[in-house]
Design a protein around this motif. Structure first.
Motif, PDB file in Angstrom:
ATOM      1  N   ALA A  47      11.705  -7.131   6.055  1.00 42.53           N
ATOM      2  CA  ALA A  47      10.386  -7.451   6.620  1.00 42.53           C
ATOM      3  C   ALA A  47       9.661  -6.188   7.082  1.00 42.53           C
ATOM      4  O   ALA A  47       8.449  -6.052   6.869  1.00 42.53           O
ATOM      5  CB  ALA A  47      10.543  -8.426   7.774  1.00 42.53           C
ATOM      6  N   LEU A  48      10.377  -5.251   7.687  1.00 45.13           N
ATOM      7  CA  LEU A  48       9.744  -4.008   8.130  1.00 45.13           C
ATOM      8  C   LEU A  48       9.275  -3.168   6.953  1.00 45.13           C
ATOM      9  O   LEU A  48       8.184  -2.577   7.003  1.00 45.13           O
ATOM     10  CB  LEU A  48      10.716  -3.214   9.008  1.00 45.13           C
ATOM     11  N   LEU A  49      10.068  -3.110   5.912  1.00 46.60           N
ATOM     12  CA  LEU A  49       9.635  -2.372   4.720  1.00 46.60           C
ATOM     13  C   LEU A  49       8.425  -3.028   4.072  1.00 46.60           C
ATOM     14  O   LEU A  49       7.501  -2.346   3.617  1.00 46.60           O
ATOM     15  CB  LEU A  49      10.785  -2.268   3.716  1.00 46.60           C
ATOM     16  N   ALA A  50       8.410  -4.340   4.001  1.00 43.85           N
ATOM     17  CA  ALA A  50       7.265  -5.047   3.432  1.00 43.85           C
ATOM     18  C   ALA A  50       6.002  -4.822   4.256  1.00 43.85           C
ATOM     19  O   ALA A  50       4.920  -4.609   3.715  1.00 43.85           O
ATOM     20  CB  ALA A  50       7.573  -6.539   3.318  1.00 43.85           C
ATOM     21  N   TYR A  51       6.141  -4.862   5.573  1.00 47.17           N
ATOM     22  CA  TYR A  51       5.003  -4.612   6.450  1.00 47.17           C
ATOM     23  C   TYR A  51       4.474  -3.191   6.267  1.00 47.17           C
ATOM     24  O   TYR A  51       3.270  -2.954   6.200  1.00 47.17           O
ATOM     25  CB  TYR A  51       5.388  -4.852   7.908  1.00 47.17           C
TER      26      TYR A  51
END
Length: 56
Positions: A47-51
């Motif tokens: 999720a952090l990489l996608a954000y």
């Protein structure tokens, strides 16, 4: 809302006994808490990489 489930113990000496507190730890809606924690820990970096990718 009660989160901890009451289930049948799977130990042989408890066969035929009254239902009692689950001996495998806390469960949330029938799913073991350790499994939920594992899923959250695996999903957080994704999720952090996608954000980070979408915010650029």
């Amino acid at each position: 809302m009660k989160i901890r489930t009451v289930g049948m113990c799977r130990r042989p000496e408890c066969a035929g006994a009254e239902p009692h507190e689950d001996d495998e730890g806390t469960r949330f809606f029938g799913v073991p808490a350790w499994m939920i924690c594992l899923a959250v820990c695996a999903a957080m970096p994704i999720a952090l990489l996608a954000y980070t990718y979408t915010s650029r």
